[in-house]
Design a protein around this motif. Sequence first.
Motif, mmCIF file in Angstrom:
data_model
loop_
_atom_site.group_PDB
_atom_site.id
_atom_site.type_symbol
_atom_site.label_atom_id
_atom_site.label_comp_id
_atom_site.label_asym_id
_atom_site.label_seq_id
_atom_site.Cartn_x
_atom_site.Cartn_y
_atom_site.Cartn_z
ATOM 1 N N HIS A 98 0.809 -1.222 0.000
ATOM 2 C CA HIS A 98 0.000 0.000 0.000
ATOM 3 C C HIS A 98 0.842 1.271 0.000
ATOM 4 O O HIS A 98 0.316 2.364 0.175
ATOM 5 N N LEU A 100 2.871 2.630 2.172
ATOM 6 C CA LEU A 100 2.599 3.416 3.368
ATOM 7 C C LEU A 100 3.850 3.949 4.048
ATOM 8 O O LEU A 100 3.754 4.807 4.920
ATOM 9 N N SER A 180 -3.050 2.760 7.291
ATOM 10 C CA SER A 180 -2.468 4.034 6.871
ATOM 11 C C SER A 180 -2.617 5.077 7.978
ATOM 12 O O SER A 180 -1.661 5.769 8.323
ATOM 13 N N GLU A 184 0.382 6.918 10.094
ATOM 14 C CA GLU A 184 0.484 8.382 10.084
ATOM 15 C C GLU A 184 0.356 8.959 11.485
ATOM 16 O O GLU A 184 0.990 9.961 11.819
#
Length: 189
Positions: A98, A100, A180, A184
């Motif tokens: 993904h 990320l 995600s 973050e």
Amino acid sequence: MMRGLEKFNKLVEAFETLPTVGKKSALRFAYHAVLNDTFGAMKLSSAIENAIKSIRQCQKCGSLSEHEICDICLDERRDTHKLCVVESAKDIFVLEEHKLFDGRYFVFSSLDEEVLFKLEAMVKEGVKEIIFAFTPSMASDGLILFIEDKLKAYSLIFTKIAQGVPTGVHLENVDMLSLSKALESRTKV
């Protein structure tokens, strides 16, 4: 098991050794391989054999590689200041699939001295932040404290992924949005 079909029964038993594959699924896989798609089964057999012969752990980070050092460790475009510590190489696949994370990884698979030595060697290459991407649990929190203690001589920022990942759920089972957000919103340890 059906008598007189020892090789078929062995095939069913082999499929049953795979994670999440029960007796019924193993029987369906074996039946399909033997009667419906022999070419596909031979292709699968060859791919498994080649992978077993060719795949090893990266000597630097513990990920999977066809060479001594994996492509992620060799990629000069990666942020060498960030090191994401994971439980297994398959966690790296989840994060990479993904896109990320742009730093490097380290698989912390056991508490033995060799793993600790390799982690410290990576830290010495200029790591400024260690991000723990472990499955949230009390055991993981204890491991984080242990690693922090072992690396206290270095000027590091320790963070862990935020609790967007439910406790006890492995990264491979978390949806991309939650993973995600968790990465973050990582928190300082």
